[in-house]
Design an enzyme around this catalytic site. Structure first.
Site, PDB file in Angstrom:
ATOM      1  N   ASP A 201       0.829  -1.202   0.000  1.00 36.40           N
ATOM      2  CA  ASP A 201       0.000   0.000   0.000  1.00 36.40           C
ATOM      3  C   ASP A 201       0.868   1.259   0.000  1.00 36.40           C
ATOM      4  O   ASP A 201       1.908   1.301   0.652  1.00 36.40           O
ATOM      5  CB  ASP A 201      -0.865  -0.028   1.256  1.00 36.40           C
ATOM      6  CG  ASP A 201      -1.987   0.983   1.194  1.00 36.40           C
ATOM      7  OD1 ASP A 201      -2.914   0.753   0.399  1.00 36.40           O
ATOM      8  OD2 ASP A 201      -1.925   1.990   1.918  1.00 36.40           O
TER       9      ASP A 201
ATOM     10  N   GLU B 293       0.585  -0.752  -5.003  1.00 38.04           N
ATOM     11  CA  GLU B 293      -0.500   0.197  -5.114  1.00 38.04           C
ATOM     12  C   GLU B 293       0.107   1.560  -5.388  1.00 38.04           C
ATOM     13  O   GLU B 293       0.718   2.172  -4.522  1.00 38.04           O
ATOM     14  CB  GLU B 293      -1.333   0.272  -3.827  1.00 38.04           C
ATOM     15  CG  GLU B 293      -2.576   1.102  -4.002  1.00 38.04           C
ATOM     16  CD  GLU B 293      -2.655   2.323  -3.092  1.00 38.04           C
ATOM     17  OE1 GLU B 293      -3.727   2.904  -3.025  1.00 38.04           O
ATOM     18  OE2 GLU B 293      -1.648   2.701  -2.475  1.00 38.04           O
TER      19      GLU B 293
END
Lengths: 472, 603
Positions: free
Chosen positions: B245, B287
């Site tokens: 992330d 991401e």
């Protein structure tokens, strides 16, 4: 082996029978008295053999039209070329060769090698190297040309009706490419040479090779998809009979305005590039009167044929006369000359303009004369109006449909002008001229529809009524 | 607040289970759970490029199935539903974070990287999930937030309490709040600065997201090592990979916007090396919510097939699919795919129709923002629907034809498709629950109480099940749709099966086949096998218009070949030199395999 000249002479009678079936033959409906070969050149091979020819068609009037042919000659013509059959010559079959994959690729070879055969020059544009490992296929029927696509890479436009002198399409492409215009298909090669082997030594252009634009759709298909969507949405919210309530084109999914905006921007950019490449100058003295006179003349002609127009004749004349008093800068330059949604292609990087031949029915000298870019703008505005109105055709009680079409047309014409104004002067600032050009174009459409598609006549008539009712 | 208070457990819920900081060593280091404290799961069958062909399924542990009847889904509940996912044809589960967390940012605020959120279960439950999934050939990946932690993480608590201790340099501290002025504030709605003052340490700390999520200090080599050990902890247990992330933000550097810095890429290369050297067959999915041309950097060096993330999401494709169908024009999709650069040989895009990470306009270039603005934000419906979170079925007015078309696009465009739980049965959303929770309602299994999700008192469920007449669980549920051959669920399952049979979808190249009809999107997927027999050539034709459309395709390259429709096996007329004419119903699509005469005579 029979010579190319004798071969073409041999099949001349058969050609007279085949010609009227060709979409690009412009002498339809008039008897053919004779086919006169002007030139015939062996390009390659023995069996199959590729022959280039130009013939003159005698239909009793002068000047006679000239047409370009590519003939394939084989002892054994395959079944899939049957539809291109012309005649037998000796024990061989002669057919139109653009459908023959094996022969069509030879044209690319000739261009790549820069070959000259009996004055016929196959050439590439400066700096271009061609990949000749490309399979060819003919594409759709066209009004005045035959096009061959090679792989997904090149497209060769063969001009069928040929005339001595410069070729506007080729010249404009070259000029625009020279100034780095990004909104055309890059010109890559050409076939040029004398029109005849004897007597007719004047040079003509026979073919133009350009980059093939993959994955494109033309503006007409794009615009009408949007109109279709708007009409469907409007049906959903249709009110009581007689209601003109309809969906707002700005709110529906198929909105075209951002495409129209980008299209306007591209047309203005091409105009600027044309001015850079080929010059731009203030309109000569008398230009406005010449324009107005021409418009009046067209109106005279159309009024005779289409009496439905007479209620608008006073307003039309006033609109044309207003041109004479136009004040302000009025540059003239080379323009596209036959701009409509069918001449613009949407690619994955944006809009591209094609086909710079100008209006096919107009003599070359007139097509070549510098003109106001507003002519192109007016033509595109009319084309957008056509797109808006083509689907409601045939609908009775179509008041609501007409309102939908008007809303679409207005929104997208505005968006087109907004986009145009990003790269060139806002055409709406020259409202008197723009309106006159639009009306003149609509008169041309009235004449055309009256003669060819009476069902479509209401489209330009309604536009004339609307444009003459609204004073700028 | 006295310093003594700070020594209290940041995660009191973790009492009784192994967790970070249950003891402190004499040198001040916290004792952290080790992988060898737990059983390890058996590995999934070996397949180095499995992620290129996989169908992913994003599932929220909380929302899938409640095993213990407390109203919240859990890992055991998910394990019990693996048979369903295997039946559906899912290859890999993507679980958003299930770590210990105060849940102020949907679990992306991790307070212990080595413990499971107690309401979801335990590390042992997770190992059991891995074991059972692997038995069924299903892999499991989860999110790992590397950029920051929760302010409740023991590392942060130690860092603020003891600047000289072993964790004193784990976060980015400063006496002033003026550093890195060129780094934008991402959550402008809630944060005014990337610096927040900590009254305990009497310094400012750096955070790119919420102020309760302090950024880890990657300038400190110990932080990188600690994070690599977190990767190893889960990889040792048997996890199949991570979605990393917020990767663009790991490092900070004065005079830059602190995004996509070379040292950030350097750290990703280290993560990849750990995976390649120690844990083959596992994947990293980056991401990076950015334009494809920029995201490609996160695949790493193409000369070695990629040496950073194996996968990254292709964000702009999703809104373009919606826009293309709304415009009835292929160009929104064609354009973005034409602008998508080639990716390294070992890399793969992840593509999706719905997930919780969607395109935001901050990330795009000016030119693209103008385009997106003119095409997308100005359209009231696009603005209303794409910006906020809706489920696929309500977005498409529950139109079965469009649901099928969108799913067919998802399964056939280049990249590995990621389905969102519940979309396979056409679940609805509950917009009254607000932005985040609208699409996180319980999975609808049966028409029984609580949709078969939980046996608890209905009032105890973490979010109410959908109950409206169209999308409610009595109408839309797995049990009913499994029994109906015509259901969306069975249709989706069949399409996933078809996809599995054709390597072209996952491994093939992508070439758009233009046509003069702007409403038709047609493309070729071609996988060149090692032998002629492995060659797989698939053509997909999609009608983006609600109206029937004709299309003429130039397939002359395959003259003599026969298109065989993939769902029914019907042989279409052979391809010749002339354009190949097809007609499609409104929002219809076809998938064809092209069987060439020399290799497919007996097919």
């Amino acid at each position: 082996m029979i010579s190319a000249v004798d071969l073409v002479a041999d099949i001349a009678d058969a050609l007279a029978a085949v010609l009227p079936e060709q979409r690009w033959f412009s002498g339809k409906g008039r008897p053919i008295h004779a086919i006169i070969p002007l030139r015939a050149t062996d390009l390659a091979g023995a069996d199959p053999r590729l022959v280039h020819a130009v013939v003159e068609v005698d239909q009793g009037e002068l000047p006679r039209d000239r047409y370009q042919f590519l003939f394939g000659v084989r002892s054994d013509v395959p079944e899939n070329l049957g539809h291109a059959w012309v005649a037998a010559s000796g024990d061989q079959g002669v057919y139109q060769a653009e459908n023959d994959v094996e022969l069509a690729v030879l044209l690319l070879d000739l261009m790549a090698r820069g070959t000259e055969v009996q004055g016929l020059r196959f050439a590439t544009e400066p700096g271009v190297t061609l990949d000749t490992e490309q399979r060819s296929r003919p594409v759709g029927a066209e009004q005045s040309n035959t096009s061959l696509v090679y792989g997904q890479t090149y497209i060769l436009k063969l001009f069928r009706k040929v005339a001595a002198g410069r070729n506007r399409d080729l010249e404009m492409h070259r000029a625009l490419a020279a100034v780095g215009c990004q909104h055309i298909a890059a010109p890559l090669g050409s076939i040029e040479g004398p029109l005849g082997t004897a007597g007719e030594a004047d040079t003509a252009a026979f073919g133009m090779l350009t980059e093939y634009l993959r994955n494109v759709a033309d503006g007409w298909a794009m615009a009408t998809a949007s109109v279709r969507d708007l009409l469907a949405e409007s049906l959903l919210i249709e009110g009581a009979p007689g209601s003109v309530e309809h969906a707002d084109p700005a709110d529906v999914g198929g909105d075209f305005a951002s495409e129209a905006y980008r299209l306007g921007h591209v047309v203005a950019t091409v105009h600027t590039d044309l001015a850079t490449a080929l010059g731009s100058s203030p309109a000569p003295a008398g230009y406005l009167d010449m324009l107005a006179d021409g418009m009046h003349r067209r109106l005279d002609g159309v009024l005779e044929q289409v009496p439905e127009l007479s209620p608008h004749s006073d307003e039309l004349r006033a609109a044309f006369d207003a041109v004479r008093g136009f004040e302000g800068p009025l540059p003239v330059q080379q323009v596209h000359g036959d701009l409509h949604l069918g001449q613009v292609l949407r690619s994955v990087t944006g809009w591209v303009l094609i086909d710079f031949e100008g209006e096919p029915m107009v003599p070359l000298a007139d097509r070549d004369a510098p003109a106001s870019p507003l002519r192109d703008v007016a033509a595109m505005l009319r084309s957008l109006d056509y797109a808006a109105n083509h689907l409601p055709l045939g609908e009775t009680d179509s008041e609501q449909r007409a309102a939908v079409a008007l809303a679409w047309s207005t929104r997208n014409q505005d968006a087109f002008c907004d986009g145009y104004a990003q790269a060139a002067p806002d055409p709406r600032k020259q409202a008197v001229l723009l309106r006159a050009f639009e009306l003149d174009k609509a008169l041309y459409e009235v004449a055309y529809e009256h003669g060819n598609r009476p069902l479509w006549l209401p489209i330009p008539l309604a536009a004339i009524a609307r444009l003459t009712a609204a004073h700028p | 607040m006295s310093s003594a208070d700070l020594r209290t457990e940041p995660n009191p819920d973790l009492e009784g289970v192994p967790h970070t900081g249950e003891a402190v060593l004499s040198d001040g280091y916290l004792v952290e759970p080790q992988a060898d404290d737990f059983d390890h799961a058996k590995a999934a069958p070996t397949d180095p490029h499995w992620y290129k062909r996989a169908v992913f399924y994003e599932v929220l542990v909380r929302a899938f199935h409640d095993h213990d009847g407390n109203g919240t889904g859990d890992l055991i509940g998910l394990t019990r539903k693996l048979d369903y996912l295997e039946w559906l044809g899912i290859d890999c589960l993507w679980l958003p974070p299930f770590y210990a967390s105060p849940l102020r940012d949907g679990g992306y605020d991790i307070s212990d990287f080595r413990a499971v959120l107690p309401e979801f279960g335990t590390v042992e439950d997770f190992v059991e999930l891995l074991n059972e999934a692997h038995k069924r050939g299903i892999r499991v990946i989860t999110d790992l937030v590397m950029n920051h932690t929760s302010d409740q993480h023991p590392w942060f608590q130690e860092s603020r309490r003891d600047p000289q201790g072993p964790y004193g340099g784990f976060y980015v501290w400063s006496d002033k709040d003026t550093g890195y002025p060129e780094a934008r504030v991402i959550f402008v709605d809630t944060e005014t600065s990337n610096w927040t003052y900590d009254p305990v340490r009497c310094q400012f700390y750096w955070h790119r997201f919420f102020s309760h999520q302090p950024d880890l200090n990657y300038d400190n080599p110990e932080v990188g090592e600690a994070m690599l050990d977190v990767l190893r902890f889960w990889l040792d247990l048997g996890i199949d990979g991570f979605r990393l992330d917020a990767v663009p933000y790991l490092f900070e550097e004065e005079g830059t916007n602190c995004e996509n810095l070379p040292r950030t890429h350097g750290f990703l290369k280290r993560c990849r090396k750990v995976v390649d050297d120690e844990y083959p067959d596992r994947v990293l999915l980056a991401e990076a919510n950015q334009w494809p041309a920029d995201v490609v950097e996160y695949f790493g060096d193409p000369a070695v097939g990629g040496d950073e993330a194996h996968m990254a999401f292709h964000f702009p494709l999703m809104p373009r699919i919606f826009m293309a169908v709304r415009r009835e024009s292929r160009f929104p999709i064609s354009e973005i795919l034409a602008q998508t650069p080639a990716i390294p040989s070992g890399a793969q895009w992840g593509i999706f129709l719905r997930n919780h990470d969607e395109l935001t306009l901050e990330m795009v270039t000016d030119e693209e923002r103008d385009y997106m603005y003119s095409e997308y934000v100005k359209d009231p419906r696009m603005r209303a629907n794409i910006g906020i979170r809706r489920r696929l079925a309500p977005l498409l007015d529950n139109d079965r034809n469009q649901l099928e078309l969108f799913t067919a696009l998802l399964l056939s465009l280049p990249g590995s498709p990621v389905l969102y739980y519940g979309d396979e049965i056409g679940m609805g959303d509950n917009i009254w629950l607000g932005d985040r929770d609208a699409v996180r309602t319980p999975m609808q299994w049966t028409p029984d109480r609580n949709a078969g999700f939980s046996c608890c008192d209905p009032g105890r469920i973490y979010l109410p099940v959908i109950m409206d007449p169209v999308y409610g669980y009595q109408a839309i549920n797995v049990e009913a749709q499994s029994a109906s051959t015509q259901s969306l669920l069975n249709w989706t399952r069949r399409m996933i099966q078809v996809r599995r049979e054709h390597p072209a979808f996952g491994l093939g190249d992508f070439n758009e086949l233009g046509s003069s009809n702007p409403s038709v999107l047609a493309y070729r997927r071609h996988h060149v096998g090692n032998h002629d027999t492995d060659d797989d050539l698939v053509i997909c034709i999609n009608n983006l218009s609600r109206f029937p459309q004709p299309v003429e395709l130039d397939l002359s390259e395959y003259a003599g070949g026969v298109p065989v429709e993939l769902t029914g096996g019907v042989r279409f007329p052979p391809i010749g030199e002339l354009p190949y004419l097809l007609t499609l119903p409104g929002h219809g699509f076809y998938w064809f395999q092209i069987v060439l005469p020399d290799i497919g005579r007996d097919a």
